[in-house]
Design a protein around this motif. Structure first.
Motif, mmCIF file in Angstrom:
data_model
loop_
_atom_site.group_PDB
_atom_site.id
_atom_site.type_symbol
_atom_site.label_atom_id
_atom_site.label_comp_id
_atom_site.label_asym_id
_atom_site.label_seq_id
_atom_site.Cartn_x
_atom_site.Cartn_y
_atom_site.Cartn_z
ATOM 1 N N TYR A 39 0.840 -1.246 0.068
ATOM 2 C CA TYR A 39 -0.093 0.224 0.125
ATOM 3 C C TYR A 39 0.899 1.450 -0.001
ATOM 4 O O TYR A 39 0.466 2.058 -0.722
ATOM 5 C CB TYR A 39 -0.885 -0.138 1.381
ATOM 6 N N THR A 43 0.185 4.198 -2.871
ATOM 7 C CA THR A 43 -0.140 5.728 -2.657
ATOM 8 C C THR A 43 1.054 6.496 -3.271
ATOM 9 O O THR A 43 0.523 7.552 -3.944
ATOM 10 C CB THR A 43 0.181 5.950 -1.057
ATOM 11 N N ARG A 47 0.152 9.330 -6.350
ATOM 12 C CA ARG A 47 0.390 10.418 -6.387
ATOM 13 C C ARG A 47 1.105 10.971 -7.580
ATOM 14 O O ARG A 47 1.318 11.993 -8.125
ATOM 15 C CB ARG A 47 1.109 10.796 -5.123
ATOM 16 N N ARG A 80 -2.966 6.007 4.299
ATOM 17 C CA ARG A 80 -4.293 6.788 4.756
ATOM 18 C C ARG A 80 -5.315 6.207 3.468
ATOM 19 O O ARG A 80 -4.933 6.103 2.417
ATOM 20 C CB ARG A 80 -4.011 8.244 4.384
ATOM 21 N N LYS A 146 -10.457 4.757 -3.552
ATOM 22 C CA LYS A 146 -9.018 4.652 -3.439
ATOM 23 C C LYS A 146 -8.194 5.750 -3.562
ATOM 24 O O LYS A 146 -7.524 6.509 -2.946
ATOM 25 C CB LYS A 146 -8.407 3.219 -3.542
ATOM 26 N N CYS A 147 -8.225 6.082 -5.213
ATOM 27 C CA CYS A 147 -7.424 6.878 -5.609
ATOM 28 C C CYS A 147 -7.716 8.411 -5.114
ATOM 29 O O CYS A 147 -7.040 9.051 -4.909
ATOM 30 C CB CYS A 147 -7.683 7.035 -7.013
ATOM 31 N N GLN A 150 -6.301 8.671 -1.680
ATOM 32 C CA GLN A 150 -4.679 8.604 -1.828
ATOM 33 C C GLN A 150 -4.191 10.052 -2.386
ATOM 34 O O GLN A 150 -3.181 10.304 -2.062
ATOM 35 C CB GLN A 150 -4.294 7.506 -2.798
#
Length: 323
Positions: A39, A43, A47, A80, A146-147, A150
């Motif tokens: 994970y 993340t 980004r 997160r 999720k996106c 993140q």
């Protein structure tokens, strides 16, 4: 991880329903464990992929992204929003194994493959694509949430909630039920192609290891004994790692385009950003390097994660109560 033929299931007193339950339980556990491993890297990947075209790049590369993330939010900030991805990983991995087993049965029922001879490697690539295509429908809404969690706060996104339930409510408020499948084409391409590469690469490397052992066999009985014996852990890990790298590298541009579509601020979902015009804009702005932004860190995290997923899945299947 291979699905067990119906004749063998009957001998073991197992039904197709029991086999499906095994795939769901073992795949869910393996997927959840794999997600915790990968994970933080995921993340960073999101980004890097979601940096806007009209601004200077915020991160010079994966290490810089890690450094900035830890500096601003601490190491736990890299986790997160992990609750939704853990559920998603469990759903994705279990769906892949279930639909891959269904794909095998379709091959047998349509007589595209023989139960007695089993599936060839090309057949396994095909059943992997079948599994990925169906799994993409399950996965797109989970990845959308999720996106959005993140991705870093950007211009006009200050209102974006950072917990799954508020994000889900915001998506529904802006786009309704259809909004949850924003980026579906990118997920479909990635999962169908990636699923084919994932299962196919794992089976190819596994077959290579077995073939090396079989060459030294002096009798048919010894050959059967070799095939009935699990590979050493390090060879299982290599096969699983090769699957993870193959899955991510080959179809990474589709994942990049999908992530860019899914990280648009919630208030901007009304601006129609199709897969093709998003991809064309990215290509014009950054070329092939933009398409593969974040690929290195993704392959780095996918190797151990995928290795653990297959090892945990195969280990659980071998000790499941229905055996």
């Amino acid at each position: 991880m291979s699905a067990i033929p119906a004749a063998e299931l009957a001998l073991k007193g197992k039904t197709a329903a029991m086999e499906a339950i095994e795939d769901v339980v073992c795949g869910s556990i393996a997927g959840a464990v794999g997600k915790y491993i990968e994970y933080p890297f995921d993340t960073v990947k999101v980004r890097l992929q979601s940096q806007p075209d009209h601004l200077p790049l915020r991160y010079s590369g994966p290490l810089d992204c890690f450094r900035q993330a830890i500096k601003s939010d601490g190491f736990l900030g890299l986790y997160r929003g992990i609750s939704a991805p853990v559920v998603g990983a469990a759903a994705e991995t279990s769906s892949l194994f279930v639909f891959e087993s269904v794909g095998r049965e379709v091959m047998f029922l349509t007589e595209l493959a023989s139960r007695e001879k089993g599936l060839s490697l090309p057949d396994l690539f095909l059943t992997g694509a079948f599994a990925g295509a169906f799994t993409s429908v399950v996965l797109t809404p989970i990845e959308l949430v999720k996106c959005k969690i993140q991705a870093p706060m950007g211009e006009g996104s200050a209102r974006t909630p950072l917990r799954p339930l508020p994000v889900i409510k915001e998506i529904f408020r802006h786009e309704g039920l259809r909004g949850f499948w924003h980026g579906q084409l990118g997920t479909l391409i990635r999962e169908a192609g990636g699923g084919s590469a994932w299962f196919g690469a794992k089976e190819t490397v596994t077959s290579m290891f077995y073939q090396q052992k079989i060459r030294a066999a002096t009798s048919e009985a010894e050959r059967r004994q070799i095939l009935a014996t699990p590979l050493p852990f390090w060879q299982q890990a290599v096969a699983g790692a090769s699957a993870g790298v193959s899955y991510n590298f080959i179809f990474f541009p589709a994942d990049t385009i999908k992530s860019r579509m899914q990280t648009v601020p919630l208030g901007g979902l009304g601006e129609k950003r199709t897969f093709w015009n998003e991809g064309a804009a990215l290509w014009r702005q950054h070329g092939i390097r933009g398409m593969y932004r974040g690929c290195g860190v993704t392959c780095l995290r996918s190797a151990p994660s995928s290795a653990f997923i297959f090892m945990i899945y195969d280990g659980l299947k071998g000790h499941f109560p229905f055996q």
